[in-house]
Design a protein around this motif. Sequence first.
Motif, PDB file in Angstrom:
ATOM      1  N   PHE A 248      37.997  36.662  46.030  1.00  0.00           N
ATOM      2  CA  PHE A 248      36.992  35.616  46.269  1.00  0.00           C
ATOM      3  C   PHE A 248      37.667  34.254  46.435  1.00  0.00           C
ATOM      4  N   ALA A 249      38.648  33.962  45.576  1.00  0.00           N
ATOM      5  CA  ALA A 249      39.315  32.656  45.611  1.00  0.00           C
ATOM      6  C   ALA A 249      40.069  32.446  46.926  1.00  0.00           C
ATOM      7  N   ASP A 250      40.613  33.506  47.492  1.00  0.00           N
ATOM      8  CA  ASP A 250      41.327  33.403  48.761  1.00  0.00           C
ATOM      9  C   ASP A 250      40.395  33.024  49.908  1.00  0.00           C
ATOM     10  N   LYS A 251      39.124  33.356  49.759  1.00  0.00           N
ATOM     11  CA  LYS A 251      38.145  33.084  50.818  1.00  0.00           C
ATOM     12  C   LYS A 251      37.353  31.803  50.593  1.00  0.00           C
ATOM     13  N   ASP A 252      37.291  31.319  49.364  1.00  0.00           N
ATOM     14  CA  ASP A 252      36.473  30.140  49.036  1.00  0.00           C
ATOM     15  C   ASP A 252      37.268  29.241  48.095  1.00  0.00           C
ATOM     16  N   SER A 253      37.656  28.062  48.583  1.00  0.00           N
ATOM     17  CA  SER A 253      38.511  27.163  47.805  1.00  0.00           C
ATOM     18  C   SER A 253      37.806  26.580  46.590  1.00  0.00           C
ATOM     19  N   ARG A 254      36.490  26.743  46.515  1.00  0.00           N
ATOM     20  CA  ARG A 254      35.743  26.242  45.356  1.00  0.00           C
ATOM     21  C   ARG A 254      35.939  27.139  44.138  1.00  0.00           C
ATOM     22  N   ILE A 255      36.488  28.327  44.349  1.00  0.00           N
ATOM     23  CA  ILE A 255      36.693  29.293  43.261  1.00  0.00           C
ATOM     24  C   ILE A 255      38.142  29.211  42.792  1.00  0.00           C
ATOM     25  N   LYS A 256      38.331  28.972  41.495  1.00  0.00           N
ATOM     26  CA  LYS A 256      39.667  28.764  40.932  1.00  0.00           C
ATOM     27  C   LYS A 256      39.885  29.718  39.767  1.00  0.00           C
ATOM     28  N   LEU A 257      41.026  30.357  39.751  1.00  0.00           N
ATOM     29  CA  LEU A 257      41.350  31.360  38.732  1.00  0.00           C
ATOM     30  C   LEU A 257      42.462  30.860  37.829  1.00  0.00           C
ATOM     31  N   PHE A 258      42.216  30.964  36.515  1.00  0.00           N
ATOM     32  CA  PHE A 258      43.235  30.671  35.510  1.00  0.00           C
ATOM     33  C   PHE A 258      43.372  31.916  34.632  1.00  0.00           C
ATOM     34  N   ILE A 259      44.618  32.263  34.298  1.00  0.00           N
ATOM     35  CA  ILE A 259      44.863  33.505  33.561  1.00  0.00           C
ATOM     36  C   ILE A 259      45.528  33.195  32.228  1.00  0.00           C
ATOM     37  N   ASN A 260      44.909  33.639  31.151  1.00  0.00           N
ATOM     38  CA  ASN A 260      45.520  33.536  29.823  1.00  0.00           C
ATOM     39  C   ASN A 260      46.510  34.690  29.629  1.00  0.00           C
ATOM     40  N   LYS A 261      47.697  34.359  29.147  1.00  0.00           N
ATOM     41  CA  LYS A 261      48.690  35.408  28.894  1.00  0.00           C
ATOM     42  C   LYS A 261      48.292  36.277  27.709  1.00  0.00           C
ATOM     43  N   ASN A 262      47.530  35.697  26.780  1.00  0.00           N
ATOM     44  CA  ASN A 262      47.036  36.440  25.624  1.00  0.00           C
ATOM     45  C   ASN A 262      45.517  36.316  25.566  1.00  0.00           C
ATOM     46  N   ASN A 263      44.889  37.236  24.843  1.00  0.00           N
ATOM     47  CA  ASN A 263      43.440  37.204  24.691  1.00  0.00           C
ATOM     48  C   ASN A 263      43.064  36.263  23.562  1.00  0.00           C
ATOM     49  N   PHE A 264      42.379  35.160  23.907  1.00  0.00           N
ATOM     50  CA  PHE A 264      42.032  34.137  22.924  1.00  0.00           C
ATOM     51  C   PHE A 264      40.570  34.147  22.519  1.00  0.00           C
ATOM     52  N   GLY A 265      39.722  34.879  23.225  1.00  0.00           N
ATOM     53  CA  GLY A 265      38.300  34.905  22.905  1.00  0.00           C
ATOM     54  C   GLY A 265      37.507  33.955  23.783  1.00  0.00           C
ATOM     55  N   VAL A 266      36.189  34.172  23.797  1.00  0.00           N
ATOM     56  CA  VAL A 266      35.329  33.473  24.747  1.00  0.00           C
ATOM     57  C   VAL A 266      35.257  31.974  24.505  1.00  0.00           C
ATOM     58  N   ALA A 267      35.260  31.535  23.246  1.00  0.00           N
ATOM     59  CA  ALA A 267      35.146  30.102  22.959  1.00  0.00           C
ATOM     60  C   ALA A 267      36.356  29.346  23.506  1.00  0.00           C
TER      61      ALA A 267
END
Length: 253
Positions: free
Chosen positions: A54-73
């Motif tokens: 999706f991000a490759d097709k729409d510049s309004r969509i931005k992905l950030f990846i956590n290396k570890n699982n920190f929880g939703v908050a």
Amino acid sequence: MEEPLISIIMPAYNSEKYIAESILSVIAQQYLNWELIVIDDSSLDNTVNIVREFADKDSRIKLFINKNNFGVAKARNKGIAVSSGEWLAFLDSDDIWQKEKLSKQFEVIVKETAGFVFTGVEYINEEGKPFKGNHEIPQKVSYKELKRHNAIACSSVLLKKEYFANLRMRTGNLHEDYATWLEILKNGKTAYGVNEPLLVYRLYRSSRSGNKLKTFVMTYNAFRAVDIGALSAVYYTICHVLASVNKYSKILT
């Protein structure tokens, strides 16, 4: 005049089954000036690849990846920190917005000079089939009213980013979104409701038959987190639980 930018925060963890549908509901919005910030919380499935497409097709969509699982908050807090908009919205990676959701909320913002707007909710099951009842909401919610019942679904809110200048969602064994709304309204703010089911919320069997004691404790802890005394917290938790039972009895009939 250009519409204000809305930053939509979407935490995601192992969300490959539903996240595409959630993202598509953002892309379909009548309100166009938004950015979607997806915080992948170290997923083990195909979530990241789906979002990247999706991000490759729409510049309004931005992905950030956590290396570890920190929880939703913490994922939401990271999204807030990297956001650029004047307004914030939250959308869980298995929920869906109706296409007019943001535009109808902005109508209320303009009419009421509001800084915090939420909507009604339609509920569906894991297969996408709707339950009969909707979650009806009041026109306004004050701090006093919010203490007795949380009518504000996290994926329905739209609010000023400035409210988070000195505030972050709390971590721990509590309903972090509820504690956040309490903290904001405690300072004299009012939340305005759009009484239409503009959020489609996925309700799981496990959540409907979950641990009631756990829910009680998490609600109690939300009250204590905003400095409500122990006895008052017990009283408001009971009020909250009774109101929730009444709400779901109508939705699930």
